[in-house]
Motif scaffolding. Structure first.
Motif, PDB file in Angstrom:
ATOM      1  N   PHE A  16       0.812  -1.219   0.000  1.00  0.00           N
ATOM      2  CA  PHE A  16       0.000   0.000   0.000  1.00  0.00           C
ATOM      3  C   PHE A  16       0.843   1.266   0.000  1.00  0.00           C
ATOM      4  CE2 PHE A  16      -3.374  -2.926   0.801  1.00  0.00           C
ATOM      5  CZ  PHE A  16      -4.427  -2.356   0.101  1.00  0.00           C
ATOM      6  N   GLY A  20       0.114   3.668  -2.978  1.00  0.00           N
ATOM      7  CA  GLY A  20      -0.304   5.019  -2.610  1.00  0.00           C
ATOM      8  C   GLY A  20       0.655   6.071  -3.112  1.00  0.00           C
ATOM      9  N   ILE A  50      -7.369   8.806  -2.399  1.00  0.00           N
ATOM     10  CA  ILE A  50      -7.187   7.360  -2.251  1.00  0.00           C
ATOM     11  C   ILE A  50      -5.721   7.028  -2.020  1.00  0.00           C
ATOM     12  CG2 ILE A  50      -7.364   5.127  -3.425  1.00  0.00           C
ATOM     13  CD1 ILE A  50      -9.881   6.303  -4.860  1.00  0.00           C
ATOM     14  N   GLY A  51      -4.827   7.675  -2.780  1.00  0.00           N
ATOM     15  CA  GLY A  51      -3.393   7.460  -2.593  1.00  0.00           C
ATOM     16  C   GLY A  51      -2.935   7.857  -1.202  1.00  0.00           C
ATOM     17  N   LYS A  54      -4.045   5.249   1.311  1.00  0.00           N
ATOM     18  CA  LYS A  54      -3.209   4.053   1.221  1.00  0.00           C
ATOM     19  C   LYS A  54      -1.883   4.257   1.954  1.00  0.00           C
ATOM     20  CE  LYS A  54      -5.058   2.015  -2.995  1.00  0.00           C
ATOM     21  NZ  LYS A  54      -4.745   1.444  -4.317  1.00  0.00           N
ATOM     22  N   ALA A  58      -0.646   2.304   5.328  1.00  0.00           N
ATOM     23  CA  ALA A  58       0.642   1.593   5.345  1.00  0.00           C
ATOM     24  C   ALA A  58       1.473   2.010   6.554  1.00  0.00           C
ATOM     25  CB  ALA A  58       1.404   1.871   4.052  1.00  0.00           C
ATOM     26  N   LEU A  81      -8.038  -0.241   5.825  1.00  0.00           N
ATOM     27  CA  LEU A  81      -7.750  -0.994   4.600  1.00  0.00           C
ATOM     28  C   LEU A  81      -8.940  -1.862   4.190  1.00  0.00           C
ATOM     29  CD1 LEU A  81      -4.048  -2.194   4.858  1.00  0.00           C
ATOM     30  CD2 LEU A  81      -5.034  -0.451   3.380  1.00  0.00           C
ATOM     31  N   LEU A  84     -11.235   0.412   2.433  1.00  0.00           N
ATOM     32  CA  LEU A  84     -10.713   0.719   1.096  1.00  0.00           C
ATOM     33  C   LEU A  84     -10.947  -0.449   0.142  1.00  0.00           C
ATOM     34  CD1 LEU A  84      -7.298   2.533   1.667  1.00  0.00           C
ATOM     35  CD2 LEU A  84      -9.223   3.370   0.344  1.00  0.00           C
ATOM     36  N   ASN A 104      -8.533  -8.075  -4.670  1.00  0.00           N
ATOM     37  CA  ASN A 104      -9.022  -7.243  -3.566  1.00  0.00           C
ATOM     38  C   ASN A 104      -9.569  -8.085  -2.427  1.00  0.00           C
ATOM     39  OD1 ASN A 104     -10.255  -4.780  -5.901  1.00  0.00           O
ATOM     40  ND2 ASN A 104      -8.340  -4.757  -4.782  1.00  0.00           N
TER      41      ASN A 104
END
Length: 126
Positions: A16, A20, A50-51, A54, A58, A81, A84, A104
């Motif tokens: 991630f 990300g 979204i990035g 992530k 992480a 997570l 997401l 996913n």
């Protein structure tokens, strides 16, 4: 079990962090050209959000426990997570991308395992 949870969290965090960072560093068009077709369904700003999520997830999977500063953040990051991945699954189902849905689901399962383990039997507070 503790070691397995650390390994899973480390793998999730690595994946991630890279994903990300890529979403934050590259423009939407370049992401789409590299095979991330789902970005066409979202604005450039949403892709950056979204990035960011992530990257934060992480970091949250590893640093709080490693530094022993608010380790309760680890299972919360895992829950993030999971959320997401639910969103990713919905997006890929709408796009009829079965292979992405399966990937996913694997990640979702690993995140659920970390959340369950760190909230429950392998909690940092017990």
């Amino acid at each position: 079990m503790n070691i397995a949870l650390w390994i899973i969290a480390g793998l999730l965090a690595t994946a991630f962090l890279v994903a990300g960072a890529m979403m934050l560093a590259q423009p939407k068009e370049k992401l789409a050209a590299s095979g991330l077709g789902f970005v066409d369904d979202f604005s450039a700003r949403t892709i950056k959000v979204i990035g960011t999520l992530k990257v934060l997830a992480a970091v949250g999977l590893i640093l709080p426990a490693a530094l022993d500063i608010a380790p309760v953040v680890v299972p919360l990051a895992a829950v993030g997570l999971v959320l997401l991945m639910v969103g990713a699954i919905i997006t890929h189902l709408r796009r009829q991308e079965a292979q992405s849905v399966m990937a996913n689901l694997v990640v979702l399962t690993l995140a659920v395992l970390v959340a369950w383990g760190r909230f429950g039997p392998q909690s940092f507070t017990s």
